[in-house]
Design a protein around this motif. Structure first.
Motif, short mmCIF file in Angstrom:
data_model
loop_
_atom_site.label_atom_id
_atom_site.label_comp_id
_atom_site.label_asym_id
_atom_site.label_seq_id
_atom_site.Cartn_x
_atom_site.Cartn_y
_atom_site.Cartn_z
N GLY A 148 0.79 -1.23 0.00
CA GLY A 148 0.00 0.00 0.00
C GLY A 148 0.82 1.27 0.00
N LYS A 149 2.13 1.16 -0.01
CA LYS A 149 3.00 2.35 -0.01
C LYS A 149 3.32 2.75 -1.45
N TRP A 150 2.84 3.91 -1.85
CA TRP A 150 2.97 4.34 -3.24
C TRP A 150 4.41 4.61 -3.63
N PHE A 151 5.20 5.17 -2.71
CA PHE A 151 6.57 5.57 -3.04
C PHE A 151 7.56 4.40 -3.02
N VAL A 152 7.12 3.21 -2.63
CA VAL A 152 8.00 2.04 -2.65
C VAL A 152 8.14 1.55 -4.09
N PRO A 153 9.36 1.23 -4.52
CA PRO A 153 9.56 0.72 -5.89
C PRO A 153 8.68 -0.50 -6.16
N ASN A 154 8.12 -0.57 -7.36
CA ASN A 154 7.27 -1.71 -7.72
C ASN A 154 8.02 -3.03 -7.61
N GLU A 155 9.30 -2.99 -7.92
CA GLU A 155 10.13 -4.20 -7.82
C GLU A 155 10.18 -4.70 -6.39
N ALA A 156 10.29 -3.76 -5.44
CA ALA A 156 10.35 -4.14 -4.02
C ALA A 156 9.05 -4.81 -3.58
N LYS A 157 7.92 -4.30 -4.05
CA LYS A 157 6.63 -4.88 -3.69
C LYS A 157 6.51 -6.32 -4.17
N LYS A 158 7.17 -6.63 -5.28
CA LYS A 158 7.07 -7.97 -5.85
C LYS A 158 8.02 -8.96 -5.19
N VAL A 159 9.23 -8.50 -4.84
CA VAL A 159 10.26 -9.45 -4.40
C VAL A 159 10.50 -9.44 -2.90
N CYS A 160 10.07 -8.37 -2.19
CA CYS A 160 10.37 -8.29 -0.76
C CYS A 160 9.59 -9.34 0.02
N GLU A 161 10.29 -10.07 0.85
CA GLU A 161 9.68 -11.08 1.71
C GLU A 161 10.20 -10.89 3.13
N ALA A 162 9.27 -10.71 4.06
CA ALA A 162 9.67 -10.51 5.45
C ALA A 162 10.22 -11.79 6.04
N LYS A 163 11.26 -11.65 6.85
CA LYS A 163 11.89 -12.81 7.48
C LYS A 163 12.11 -12.54 8.96
N ASN A 164 12.43 -13.62 9.68
CA ASN A 164 12.86 -13.53 11.07
C ASN A 164 11.81 -12.89 11.98
N PHE A 165 10.57 -13.35 11.87
CA PHE A 165 9.53 -12.85 12.76
C PHE A 165 9.78 -13.34 14.18
N ASN A 166 9.80 -12.40 15.14
CA ASN A 166 10.08 -12.71 16.53
C ASN A 166 9.01 -12.11 17.42
N GLY A 167 8.29 -12.96 18.13
CA GLY A 167 7.26 -12.48 19.03
C GLY A 167 7.83 -12.11 20.38
N ILE A 168 7.55 -10.89 20.85
CA ILE A 168 8.13 -10.37 22.09
C ILE A 168 7.04 -9.68 22.90
N TYR A 169 7.08 -9.88 24.21
CA TYR A 169 6.19 -9.16 25.11
C TYR A 169 6.93 -7.95 25.68
N LEU A 170 6.30 -6.78 25.59
CA LEU A 170 6.88 -5.54 26.10
C LEU A 170 6.31 -5.21 27.48
N PRO A 171 7.11 -4.54 28.34
CA PRO A 171 6.65 -4.23 29.71
C PRO A 171 5.98 -2.86 29.81
N TYR A 172 4.90 -2.80 30.57
CA TYR A 172 4.19 -1.54 30.80
C TYR A 172 3.77 -1.43 32.26
N PHE A 173 3.76 -0.19 32.78
CA PHE A 173 3.11 0.12 34.05
C PHE A 173 1.82 0.86 33.73
N THR A 174 0.73 0.49 34.39
CA THR A 174 -0.50 1.26 34.27
C THR A 174 -0.85 1.80 35.65
N TYR A 175 -1.19 3.08 35.73
CA TYR A 175 -1.43 3.75 37.00
C TYR A 175 -2.88 4.23 37.10
N ASP A 176 -3.46 4.05 38.28
CA ASP A 176 -4.79 4.59 38.61
C ASP A 176 -4.62 5.60 39.73
N SER A 177 -5.46 6.62 39.73
CA SER A 177 -5.39 7.59 40.83
C SER A 177 -6.64 8.47 40.86
#
Length: 369
Positions: A148-177
């Motif tokens: 969906g990115k118009w400025f990306v080369p058409n060649e990149a849209k055809k050949v680019c393949e994502a690799k090395n997907f890594n699932g990670i949990y990030l830490p958060y603090f939530t505050y009530d007051s």
């Protein structure tokens, strides 16, 4: 780190994933059972065995811990023995199974990770937002994103393949007051004034003061001082209404970033965000109450009472793709599927867009004449 080394390190990330006692053996075939985001349950990828996990409405209420009398209580246990590793490349700290002998940093891919000498108690999370986007769905989201990115080369849209997907949990603090604020606010009221042969709008400003009370629920702070990846911050908006009571099953097969932001420092950041939120809410209320046209400066003096917090984990996918010998990194929210990252740009498309813009300006100028 070189691009080749980066890719190689990320390819080895499987060795760094969280493995704990929840990775029980499948009763049917003996394979390892892990958390499956697609079904929100524990499952065996070999024979199809599944084990249901508590749904949000079935999960017991997550404890709000009193901030001022904070004690870890029983919250130090992750449900199994863990160890912390710090990346010498980017400084991120992650939690892994104690039995692991080697690991790679899930954030930058570096193999330069060292054990942390933990002399202080490390709090375990009280809640977790489970992965809802599995790896297959994440791959599809990447293809839609780059396509969906118009400025990306058409060649990149055809050949680019994502690799090395890594699932990670990030830490958060939530505050009530509970908050009670004395305020002084300026409200503007517009009126039309005739100036010669035309009318102008003039704003009359009036001062208002009083007391404003509001309960703040789940003011969220990313509890990391080490991870500065802008892609992560761009996708780090989660629906904490789907928060579940922490169980080690949810992190089985995934890494978890250790919090490195202190609880009090997190509260300092939270108060800055709370002040901005209070001003916005108070401004809207006063504008409606007094039928004002504008809201000017609002000064608050706020007291905070009954402060509580939660420490929770939230999911994200990190991955990369290569185009013309350059590696591009991106992140995907593991709950909502939002994608952020850098992509290659086509100079020809950029030049064409600039040319079209110039032509439009010239045409508009000619029509004005």
């Amino acid at each position: 780190m070189s691009e080749n080394a980066f890719s190689e390190a990320l390819n080895n990330i499987e060795a760094a994933k969280t493995v704990d006692i929840t990775d029980t053996k499948c009763p049917n075939c003996g394979a390892t059972v892990k958390y499956d985001p697609a079904t929100l349950s524990m499952s065996c990828e070999f024979c199809g065995y599944t084990k249901s996990l508590p749904k949000p409405e079935e999960s017991k209420e997550i404890e709000e811990i009193d901030f001022n009398s904070y004690k870890l209580k029983g919250g130090q246990s992750w449900g199994t023995a863990k160890k912390s590793l710090v990346c010498q490349q980017c400084g991120a700290e992650s939690i892994y199974d104690e039995a692991e002998t080697a690991a790679n940093c899930p954030f930058c891919g570096s193999t330069s990770v060292m054990p942390v000498d933990d002399k202080e108690d490390v709090m375990a999370p009280g809640g977790v937002v489970p992965f809802e986007v599995d790896k297959k769905k994440a791959e599809q989201l990447f293809k839609s994103w780059i396509g969906g990115k118009w400025f990306v080369p058409n060649e990149a849209k055809k050949v680019c393949e994502a690799k090395n997907f890594n699932g990670i949990y990030l830490p958060y603090f939530t505050y009530d007051s509970d908050t009670t604020s004395s305020y002084n606010a300026k409200l503007g009221f517009d009126r039309r004034v005739k100036r010669g042969d035309h009318y102008e709008t003039v704003t009359d400003w009036r001062n208002y003061s009083g007391i404003y009370e509001e309960f703040i629920d789940d003011m969220t702070i990313y509890a990391s001082t080490k991870t500065t990846d802008p892609n992560i911050k761009s996708v780090s908006t989660f629906d904490f209404k789907k928060l579940r009571t922490y169980s080690p099953e949810f992190v089985a097969g995934f890494a978890a970033e250790r919090y490195t932001l202190g609880l009090e420092n997190g509260w300092t950041q939270a108060k800055v965000k709370i002040q901005s939120l209070l001003k916005n809410h108070l401004g809207s209320k006063l504008r409606k109450q007094y039928h004002a046209d504008k809201v000017g400066t609002i000064n608050l003096s706020t007291s905070y009472d009954n402060i509580t917090f939660k420490y929770v984990l939230a999911p994200i996918w990190l991955a990369n793709f290569k185009f013309r010998d350059k590696v591009y990194n991106f992140a995907i929210n593991g709950q909502t599927g939002k994608v952020a990252g850098k992509a290659p740009l086509s100079p020809w498309k950029i030049a064409l867009a600039i040319l079209i813009g110039i032509l439009c300006l010239i045409l508009a100028w000619m029509l004005m004449d």
